[in-house]
Design an enzyme around this catalytic site. Structure first.
Site, mmCIF file in Angstrom:
data_model
loop_
_atom_site.group_PDB
_atom_site.id
_atom_site.type_symbol
_atom_site.label_atom_id
_atom_site.label_comp_id
_atom_site.label_asym_id
_atom_site.label_seq_id
_atom_site.Cartn_x
_atom_site.Cartn_y
_atom_site.Cartn_z
ATOM 1 N N GLU A 131 0.853 -1.212 0.000
ATOM 2 C CA GLU A 131 0.000 0.000 0.000
ATOM 3 C C GLU A 131 0.881 1.252 0.000
ATOM 4 O OE1 GLU A 131 -3.387 0.406 -0.046
ATOM 5 O OE2 GLU A 131 -3.897 -1.701 -0.040
ATOM 6 N N THR A 184 -6.027 7.116 -5.507
ATOM 7 C CA THR A 184 -6.026 7.394 -4.061
ATOM 8 C C THR A 184 -5.098 8.566 -3.746
ATOM 9 O OG1 THR A 184 -6.579 5.122 -3.531
ATOM 10 C CG2 THR A 184 -5.540 6.390 -1.788
HETATM 11 N N1 HSE Z 1 -8.391 5.475 3.872
HETATM 12 C C1 HSE Z 1 -7.844 5.597 2.559
HETATM 13 C C2 HSE Z 1 -8.319 6.885 1.937
HETATM 14 C C3 HSE Z 1 -8.323 4.418 1.772
HETATM 15 O O1 HSE Z 1 -9.490 7.203 2.087
HETATM 16 O O2 HSE Z 1 -7.518 7.588 1.337
HETATM 17 C C4 HSE Z 1 -8.008 4.422 0.344
HETATM 18 O O3 HSE Z 1 -8.726 3.414 -0.309
#
Ligand code: HSE
Length: 310
Positions: A131, A184
């Protein structure tokens, strides 16, 4: 020793509205199927993706399954060659934890293939490595549920502490994935670097209420706690028709709705499968009015997480 293992890694919904970066849950479906085989040739090789979504790199340094497996092998000082095939069932850049799905399935498969006997908690840090490589941040709110299953609270990343929340019976999730992409990284960049104390205080109330609702099975508390004052005001601007889709879920009887992970998918929780189906259809209709085609998924909350298929 077996020479080939097939495993499944489920999609997951990070943030779950109230818990930015700290809440996430696993879906029954969709998911990725990953096949790992022993190879005579040294190194990790990834075959071109198959399945519904294929536009991903095969370079093991750029593919989250490859990064996670390399990290696991390095930690154990193993040089065994491994071939990885990925059948993608989770939309890419859709906000449904696609990278964690492949990585969790690959780790579970390699653990079995090499008889490493790691627990799932032993494997979790290796998904976080992947990640980090994908987004620059090692958030665990997709990684933990995809690997462990259930509804997770990431209490802490260092040290890594994950708590499993109780799940009230008959809670179903509607997820609608509009046909667009959000990275993201981009969805994180539009967030403010700091927030006023008053906003933080309100959000603490929402997440605490949500957890109390889950632990007691009180759907009224869950309903009024599904509020996101941190990411939604900013990220909703990235999703055409966001507020109309959300309104449609309210009218169809959902408990609450929000952005799935970093979007663009949106999800809603409902108190029966029947309501969840109606909610998903109404979301799809609202997206269509906003000019977006979409796919829908109706799923329970999976307690299983990543698992060996055969
Ligand atoms: N918690 C992270 C975000 C998850 O919202 O950026 C990304 O899938």
């Amino acid at each position: 020793m077996v020479r080939r293992v097939r495993a499944f890694g489920p999609a997951s919904i990070a943030n779950a509205v109230a818990g930015f970066d700290v809440l996430g849950f696993a879906l029954d479906e969709p998911g990725d199927v990953v096949i790992c085989s022993l190879s005579e040739k040294a190194g990790i090789r990834i075959a071109p993706m198959t399945g519904a979504f294929q536009d991903l790199p095969t370079d093991p340094d750029k593919n989250t399954a490859g990064v996670a497996v390399q990290s696991l092998l390095k930690k154990h000082g193993i040089v065994q060659g491994i071939e990885i095939e990925i059948q993608k069932g989770v939309p890419i850049m859709g906000g449904m934890g696609s990278s964690a799905s492949s990585a969790s399935a690959a780790l579970v498969a390699v653990n079995e293939l090499l008889e490493l006997k790691c627990t799932k908690m032993d494997l979790l840090p290796f998904i976080l490595d992947s990640e980090r490589a994908a987004t620059g941040v090692p958030h665990a709110d997709n990684a933990a549920p995809s690997l462990l299953g259930g509804f997770n609270l990431i209490q802490s990343l260092e040290p890594l502490q994950v708590l499993a929340l109780d799940i009230p019976p008959n809670i179903f999730c509607s997820v609608v994935h509009p046909h667009m992409y959000i990275k993201t990284r981009d969805a994180r960049e539009i967030l403010p670097h700091s927030i006023p104390m008053a906003v933080a205080t309100k959000q603490m109330g929402h997440i605490a209420g949500f957890i109390a609702g889950m632990q007691t099975g009180d759907l009224d508390i869950i309903k009024r706690s599904l509020v996101d004052e941190l990411a939604e005001p900013h990220r909703s601007k990235l999703i055409p028709g966001y507020w109309e889709v959300k309104q449609a879920t309210e009218e169809a009887g959902a408990l609450g709705c929000g952005i799935s992970g970093s979007g663009p998918s949106m999800f809603a929780l409902s108190q029966s499968e029947e309501i969840a189906k109606q909610v998903a259809l109404s979301m799809q209709k609202a997206f269509s009015v906003a000019g977006l085609k979409s796919d829908l998924y109706i799923s329970g909350i999976s307690k299983l997480g990543a698992r060996i298929l055969d």
